[in-house]
Design an enzyme around this catalytic site. Sequence first.
Site, PDB file in Angstrom:
ATOM      1  N   HIS A   1       0.812  -1.222   0.000  1.00 43.00           N
ATOM      2  CA  HIS A   1       0.000   0.000   0.000  1.00 43.00           C
ATOM      3  C   HIS A   1       0.844   1.270   0.000  1.00 43.00           C
ATOM      4  O   HIS A   1       0.324   2.357   0.251  1.00 43.00           O
ATOM      5  CB  HIS A   1      -0.955  -0.001   1.196  1.00 43.00           C
ATOM      6  CG  HIS A   1      -2.054  -1.012   1.071  1.00 43.00           C
ATOM      7  ND1 HIS A   1      -2.841  -1.410   2.133  1.00 43.00           N
ATOM      8  CD2 HIS A   1      -2.497  -1.715  -0.003  1.00 43.00           C
ATOM      9  CE1 HIS A   1      -3.717  -2.320   1.711  1.00 43.00           C
ATOM     10  NE2 HIS A   1      -3.526  -2.517   0.429  1.00 43.00           N
TER      11      HIS A   1
ATOM     12  N   CYS B   1       7.769  18.103  -8.580  1.00 45.41           N
ATOM     13  CA  CYS B   1       8.865  17.224  -8.953  1.00 45.41           C
ATOM     14  C   CYS B   1       9.464  17.753 -10.246  1.00 45.41           C
ATOM     15  O   CYS B   1       8.734  18.028 -11.205  1.00 45.41           O
ATOM     16  CB  CYS B   1       8.352  15.796  -9.150  1.00 45.41           C
ATOM     17  SG  CYS B   1       9.622  14.658  -9.709  1.00 45.41           S
TER      18      CYS B   1
ATOM     19  N   THR C   1      -4.559  -8.287  10.781  1.00 49.19           N
ATOM     20  CA  THR C   1      -5.352  -7.934   9.607  1.00 49.19           C
ATOM     21  C   THR C   1      -6.837  -8.142   9.894  1.00 49.19           C
ATOM     22  O   THR C   1      -7.217  -9.031  10.659  1.00 49.19           O
ATOM     23  CB  THR C   1      -4.954  -8.779   8.383  1.00 49.19           C
ATOM     24  OG1 THR C   1      -5.226 -10.159   8.653  1.00 49.19           O
ATOM     25  CG2 THR C   1      -3.470  -8.618   8.079  1.00 49.19           C
ATOM     26  N   SER C   2      -7.668  -7.341   9.242  1.00 51.28           N
ATOM     27  CA  SER C   2      -9.111  -7.428   9.467  1.00 51.28           C
ATOM     28  C   SER C   2      -9.783  -8.460   8.575  1.00 51.28           C
ATOM     29  O   SER C   2     -10.849  -8.977   8.900  1.00 51.28           O
ATOM     30  CB  SER C   2      -9.757  -6.060   9.225  1.00 51.28           C
ATOM     31  OG  SER C   2      -9.652  -5.697   7.856  1.00 51.28           O
TER      32      SER C   2
END
EC number: 2.3.1.286
Length: 273
Positions: free
Chosen positions: A147, A174, A215-216
């Site tokens: 992620h 950038c 973790t869910s």
Amino acid sequence: MQSRRFHRLSRFRKNKRLLRERLRQRIFFRDRVVPEMMENPRVLVLTGAGISAESGIRTFRAADGLWEEHRVEDVATPEGFARNPGLVQTFYNARRQQLQQPEIQPNAAHLALAKLEEALGDRFLLVTQNIDNLHERAGNRNIIHMHGELLKVRCSQSGQILEWNGDVMPEDKCHCCQFPAPLRPHVVWFGEMPLGMDEIYMALSMADIFIAIGTSGHVYPAAGFVHEAKLHGAHTVELNLEPSQVGSEFEEKHYGPASQVVPEFVDKFLKGL
């Protein structure tokens, strides 16, 4: 980048054994089932927000679906960034500042996983849904941040990734492209593809043991990793505060605070090697 990823995966692949054969060989220890002693087992670990919660990292997602009083659509989607980049940058600036507070430190669960990687070497791979750097600070090196990473930004035009510890302002650009482009947080937003998925699925197909921590089980594709690992013969373990949404998929389960159950599991696992 691609060659480095596959080099890392090729190391994880070494000494492949007969996966199906070991499914018929179990040793029962009280409430846990562990595979018959395997030579050079390959271990794939998935971590979620639950492992960092005890370090003081807020999960942000409240019961009402708000993130720090903001709608997810406003601060965690490409559309939200296009509508109001200042709001999005302010949201992630606050998270970045929190992560770098002196009281935010790796906890015993992070340290246990670093110990596990040290013992297994190239036969260990850590996939995390977390965007903090607590695993790195604990000592883990073989990591995929599916992620993204909070302490990095990327060019919204070229995709070039930059280390970034401070605040990001809407006017920051950038200069890697011919025309300066806005910087965005190097995080995966809703509606975007997680990072490293090809490498992750290849690793799942070769893992001897799959462990999910904190973790869910609500968010896919990560929630489907346990099923994928089982299809390829891996022994599956859930270490969580409470059963996840996909808890019934796991063969072995231990519930309690991550700082307690993870070190206990790692110590028992290493003694059995």
